[in-house]
Design a protein around this motif. Structure first.
Motif, short mmCIF file in Angstrom:
data_model
loop_
_atom_site.label_atom_id
_atom_site.label_comp_id
_atom_site.label_asym_id
_atom_site.label_seq_id
_atom_site.Cartn_x
_atom_site.Cartn_y
_atom_site.Cartn_z
N GLU A 196 0.83 -1.21 0.00
CA GLU A 196 0.00 0.00 0.00
C GLU A 196 0.86 1.26 0.00
N ASN A 197 1.93 1.26 0.80
CA ASN A 197 2.78 2.44 0.86
C ASN A 197 3.65 2.60 -0.38
N GLU A 198 3.98 1.50 -1.03
CA GLU A 198 4.66 1.61 -2.32
C GLU A 198 3.75 2.28 -3.35
N SER A 199 2.46 1.92 -3.32
CA SER A 199 1.49 2.59 -4.21
C SER A 199 1.36 4.06 -3.84
N ARG A 213 3.36 17.83 0.33
CA ARG A 213 4.18 18.74 -0.45
C ARG A 213 5.64 18.35 -0.20
N ALA A 214 6.57 18.90 -1.00
CA ALA A 214 7.97 18.45 -0.87
C ALA A 214 8.94 19.56 -1.25
N ARG A 217 4.38 5.78 -5.20
CA ARG A 217 4.25 5.84 -6.67
C ARG A 217 3.32 6.99 -7.07
N GLU A 218 2.25 7.16 -6.30
CA GLU A 218 1.32 8.26 -6.57
C GLU A 218 1.99 9.61 -6.31
N LEU A 219 2.80 9.69 -5.25
CA LEU A 219 3.54 10.93 -4.98
C LEU A 219 4.47 11.26 -6.14
N ILE A 220 5.17 10.25 -6.65
CA ILE A 220 6.10 10.48 -7.77
C ILE A 220 5.34 10.98 -8.99
N ASN A 221 4.21 10.36 -9.29
CA ASN A 221 3.43 10.74 -10.47
C ASN A 221 2.90 12.16 -10.36
N HIS A 222 2.71 12.65 -9.13
CA HIS A 222 2.19 14.01 -8.92
C HIS A 222 3.28 14.97 -8.45
N ASN A 223 4.56 14.56 -8.63
CA ASN A 223 5.70 15.41 -8.24
C ASN A 223 5.60 15.84 -6.77
N ALA A 231 -3.88 11.48 -0.70
CA ALA A 231 -3.18 10.24 -1.06
C ALA A 231 -3.30 9.22 0.08
N LEU A 232 -3.59 7.98 -0.27
CA LEU A 232 -3.83 6.94 0.73
C LEU A 232 -2.53 6.22 1.09
#
Length: 394
Positions: free
Chosen positions: A201-204, A238-239, A207-213, A219-220
């Motif tokens: 779940e945390n890998e997903s 945010r990052a 992955r979602e964070l990466i896709n949204h920069n 995000a779950l």
């Protein structure tokens, strides 16, 4: 002091030497000029000539060994010839002078706007820290002491996210409560992976964070509480990414389990309200501040032959006719406890007009226009027949 004169006289810093008997035994020209004194005017004078008492005490503590030397970058105040106090960043160290014995060298640099900026940043940091620490929502910041290479392939970025060295830069008290830490324990002292473990779940989630920069809301993630219970959470993230390197990411986190429980409670309450409305034999219509129908009970269907889905969103004046324009009647609506019924006509779907009494009650306070609830009292006889006059209510 010739050796000091040669090295320091024209140096771009303020420099003086303090003897054990509290005298300025050497001062460079840069300092005298800056403070507005004549060359040689400060040599041999007592330190009280330019230094306040607390600074002089610090010098004596250093000279007698009560404070350890050297001291780097402390704030010192010095008084000029015009009585103006200047602020400096200073460093001090003990020296052995052949002429004056144990002395203290003091190197000073003007702070200018730097000190004011530092103090402003300190105040802002204090305010922001107070806001974050006392916020109801759990918030956090994960900082990578080993930055993550965002140019790497996705699988490598994910690996680095979970394996590179990182720490909690901050977590507020709400985070400790959310993750069930013992009272008095601080989540900032624990490993990030104790909460943010690597799992599918945390890998997903990553992955979602990466896709949204790393700029995403809702995000779950699947986290682990300190009482041993796993839970699904929702993150707004945010990052700080610079030169394709991830240095930190932060956000707020919400417990979806508690949200689902709240949603179920609200749904149950809504269902109960609908059941109650459905059991009321009189037609009940809910309208917004513009007089548009928001809802109705089932009595509207069997008493006036309107399907509820057909009247949602239409104006109330398609259903009800009062002596005043319907917008005026809504504006004059009072709270239910003091609302009085008024004569009106209810319109059936086939166009027939049925005389009734309408109670228009406001659901808002006297300072705010909002929704209204209209309750219609129809004649006791067969509501399928149009009725005129007041005899039907006798």
């Amino acid at each position: 002091m010739n050796q000091h004169a040669r090295l320091w006289n024209s140096a771009p810093v303020l420099f003086d030497v303090i003897s054990s008997d509290d005298r300025i035994v050497y001062v460079n020209q840069t300092e005298e000029t800056y403070l507005g004194f004549k060359v040689g005017e400060l040599t041999g004078v007592s330190t009280k000539y330019i230094y306040p008492d607390e600074t002089r005490q610090l010098f004596q503590d250093l000279l007698v060994g009560k404070r350890q030397s050297p001291i780097q970058m402390i704030e010192l105040k010095v008084t000029g010839s015009n009585g103006v106090t200047y602020e400096f960043a200073a460093s001090t160290s003990i020296i052995d002078d052949p002429d004056f014995g144990r002395c203290l060298s003091v190197v000073k640099m003007p702070l200018g706007n730097a000190l004011a900026n530092v103090k402003r940043l300190e105040r802002e940091n204090e305010v922001l820290s107070s806001i974050i620490s006392t916020a109801r929502d759990a918030s956090y910041c994960v900082e990578y002491t080993e930055p993550v290479d965002m140019t790497a392939p996705e699988h490598e970025i994910i690996r680095q996210i979970f394996q590179n060295q990182c720490i909690w830069r901050y977590c507020n008290e709400a985070m400790s409560r959310l993750y069930r830490l013992p009272i008095g324990d601080d989540i900032n002292n624990h490993d990030v992976r104790a909460v943010f473990a690597r799992n599918p779940e945390n890998e997903s989630f990553v992955r979602e964070l990466i896709n949204h920069n790393f700029h995403i809301d809702g995000a779950l993630a699947h986290d682990h509480r300190f009482d041993g219970v796993d839970m699904f959470v929702e993150n707004d993230v945010r990052a700080d990414i610079r030169d394709n390197q991830l240095y930190r990411f932060w956000g707020t986190v919400r417990d979806l389990n508690s949200r689902k429980r709240r949603e179920m409670e609200l749904k149950s309450q809504a269902n109960s309200a609908l059941d109650i409305l459905g059991a009321i034999p009189d037609p009940v219509i809910v309208v917004d501040s513009n007089g548009r129908i928001d809802g109705a009970n089932t009595a509207v269907e069997w008493s006036l032959d309107w399907k509820i889905e057909h009247i949602l969103g239409i104006s109330l004046d398609h259903i009800l006719d009062t002596s005043e324009p319907i917008t005026v009647s809504l504006q004059m609506a009072k709270p239910a406890r003091v609302a009085n019924p008024i004569p009106a006509f209810a319109m059936r779907r086939n166009g027939a007009r049925v005389k009734c009494l309408a109670t228009i009650a406001s659901t808002s306070n006297e300072f705010e226009q909002g929704r209204c609830v209209i309750t219609l009292r129809l004649p006791k006889q067969d509501s399928s027949q149009p009725v005129v006059g007041n005899e039907a209510f006798k």
